[in-house]
Design a protein around this motif. Structure first.
Motif, PDB file in Angstrom:
ATOM      1  N   THR A 274       0.835  -1.196   0.000  1.00 19.11           N
ATOM      2  CA  THR A 274       0.000   0.000   0.000  1.00 19.11           C
ATOM      3  C   THR A 274       0.877   1.256   0.000  1.00 19.11           C
ATOM      4  O   THR A 274       2.089   1.195   0.258  1.00 19.11           O
ATOM      5  CB  THR A 274      -0.920   0.031   1.225  1.00 19.11           C
ATOM      6  OG1 THR A 274      -0.145   0.363   2.389  1.00 19.11           O
ATOM      7  CG2 THR A 274      -1.584  -1.321   1.437  1.00 19.11           C
ATOM      8  N   ILE A 275       0.247   2.410  -0.234  1.00 24.65           N
ATOM      9  CA  ILE A 275       1.013   3.668  -0.233  1.00 24.65           C
ATOM     10  C   ILE A 275       1.444   4.062   1.182  1.00 24.65           C
ATOM     11  O   ILE A 275       2.221   5.007   1.345  1.00 24.65           O
ATOM     12  CB  ILE A 275       0.203   4.810  -0.870  1.00 24.65           C
ATOM     13  CG1 ILE A 275      -1.158   4.983  -0.177  1.00 24.65           C
ATOM     14  CG2 ILE A 275       0.005   4.563  -2.354  1.00 24.65           C
ATOM     15  CD1 ILE A 275      -1.981   6.129  -0.724  1.00 24.65           C
ATOM     16  N   LEU A 276       0.992   3.303   2.208  1.00 20.08           N
ATOM     17  CA  LEU A 276       1.472   3.529   3.573  1.00 20.08           C
ATOM     18  C   LEU A 276       2.745   2.744   3.861  1.00 20.08           C
ATOM     19  O   LEU A 276       3.466   3.069   4.819  1.00 20.08           O
ATOM     20  CB  LEU A 276       0.401   3.129   4.586  1.00 20.08           C
ATOM     21  CG  LEU A 276      -0.945   3.866   4.488  1.00 20.08           C
ATOM     22  CD1 LEU A 276      -1.902   3.339   5.554  1.00 20.08           C
ATOM     23  CD2 LEU A 276      -0.754   5.363   4.614  1.00 20.08           C
ATOM     24  N   SER A 277       3.027   1.734   3.055  1.00 23.34           N
ATOM     25  CA  SER A 277       4.173   0.851   3.312  1.00 23.34           C
ATOM     26  C   SER A 277       5.497   1.567   3.061  1.00 23.34           C
ATOM     27  O   SER A 277       5.638   2.347   2.111  1.00 23.34           O
ATOM     28  CB  SER A 277       4.072  -0.383   2.428  1.00 23.34           C
ATOM     29  OG  SER A 277       5.254  -1.156   2.494  1.00 23.34           O
ATOM     30  N   GLY A 278       6.470   1.263   3.871  1.00 27.19           N
ATOM     31  CA  GLY A 278       7.805   1.800   3.661  1.00 27.19           C
ATOM     32  C   GLY A 278       8.463   1.264   2.400  1.00 27.19           C
ATOM     33  O   GLY A 278       9.471   1.810   1.937  1.00 27.19           O
ATOM     34  N   GLU A 279       7.894   0.196   1.825  1.00 28.92           N
ATOM     35  CA  GLU A 279       8.432  -0.359   0.586  1.00 28.92           C
ATOM     36  C   GLU A 279       7.781   0.214  -0.670  1.00 28.92           C
ATOM     37  O   GLU A 279       8.103  -0.213  -1.777  1.00 28.92           O
ATOM     38  CB  GLU A 279       8.254  -1.881   0.586  1.00 28.92           C
ATOM     39  CG  GLU A 279       9.039  -2.600   1.667  1.00 28.92           C
ATOM     40  CD  GLU A 279       8.905  -4.103   1.551  1.00 28.92           C
ATOM     41  OE1 GLU A 279       9.456  -4.685   0.587  1.00 28.92           O
ATOM     42  OE2 GLU A 279       8.233  -4.706   2.416  1.00 28.92           O
ATOM     43  N   CYS A 280       6.886   1.171  -0.476  1.00 30.95           N
ATOM     44  CA  CYS A 280       6.177   1.763  -1.627  1.00 30.95           C
ATOM     45  C   CYS A 280       6.774   3.133  -1.957  1.00 30.95           C
ATOM     46  O   CYS A 280       6.776   4.038  -1.117  1.00 30.95           O
ATOM     47  CB  CYS A 280       4.692   1.892  -1.310  1.00 30.95           C
ATOM     48  SG  CYS A 280       3.702   2.423  -2.729  1.00 30.95           S
TER      49      CYS A 280
END
Length: 281
Positions: free
Chosen positions: A169-175
């Protein structure tokens, strides 16, 4: 008694007049007479005709409207020449414009299609971070492409398998992907914050590497920029928080750049289906 010169002159004049009358009568009766009369009188008639023509031309040129019509004709000819010159110039500009367009022609805009997918797995411990969908590479899903929920950017495909894919998701640190500020030319990079909330307690994402002199208002949003070619531009992503230290919306961590705090527009709660946007080619 000898004749006086005056008498002789009068006699000759009378004889000449009689001859003229005779010739006129002869010309009216016979063809040779007409030819003889024409030969004798044609110089006088031609002179009279030419004189009359010259006087008529002179009178016409002296008429009040004649000079005005001539000036109007000259003005029209001048305007025609001017318009022809301008037309030639416009044709040159159009030709140069066409050459520049051909030189600067960009590839046609990428076409996109959507793939509907069902959510098949979502870890409660990482609810706001990632999920799995039931579409993969065999269905046309590509890594890095955009995932939508209710028309808003929700995340992107992180890993793709044959019949499934992992979405962050756009909340993930991987995004991370390119975004822009609507209504402006400012572009930056979205970065999820994971479980690190903003000072107000909300979970969101930041937009980094924005121009240092950026100004935004409450009507503006963050949208996809389309840079990189993996997602279309203009898809709504998030709203901008007004939580900067000065009470505004723009954070300035240093003198070289600006930063925005944003909340997602896509719902992060329970839902069952998403849409994956993939390039046609």
């Amino acid at each position: 008694m000898a004749n006086s010169p005056r008498t002789t002159y009068s006699l000759l004049r009378s004889l000449l007049l009689a001859a003229l009358v005779f010739l006129c009568l002869l010309g009216a009766l016979t063809a040779p007479g007409r030819r003889l009369a024409g030969a004798l009188f044609s110089p006088v008639v031609s002179l009279a005709n030419e004189t009359g023509r010259m006087l008529g031309d002179g009178l016409r040129w002296l008429q009040p409207g004649r000079l005005g019509r001539r000036n109007a004709l000259l003005e029209a000819e001048r305007r025609i020449q001017e318009l022809e010159t301008r037309l030639d110039a416009l044709e040159d500009v159009a030709r140069e414009n066409g050459e520049l367009r051909r030189m600067l022609q960009l590839p046609s805009r990428q076409a996109w299609r959507t793939i509907a997918a069902e959510v098949i797995s979502r870890d409660p411990q990482r609810w706001n971070d990632r999920l799995m969908i039931n579409r993969g590479s065999r269905d046309g899903v590509v890594e890095g492409t955009l995932v939508l929920v209710e028309g808003y950017a929700f995340g992107r495909v992180l890993r793709c398998h044959a019949h499934s894919a992992e979405v962050v998701t756009i909340l993930s640190g991987e995004c991370r992907f390119g975004v822009a500020v609507s209504g402006s030319e400012a572009a930056g990079v979205l970065q999820g914050r994971g479980e690190d909330p903003f000072p107000g307690g909300q979970l969101g994402f930041v937009v980094e590497y924005l121009p240092k002199d950026l100004q935004v208002n409450q009507e503006q949003q963050v949208v996809t920029s389309g840079l990189g070619g993996m997602m279309p531009p203009g898809i709504p992503v998030g709203k901008i928080l007004a939580d900067a230290p000065d009470g505004g919306r723009v954070h300035r961590p240093d003198l070289a750049r600006s930063l925005l705090h944003c909340l997602p527009l896509a719902p992060m709660g329970a839902f069952h289906f998403v849409m994956v946007m993939v390039p046609v080619n």
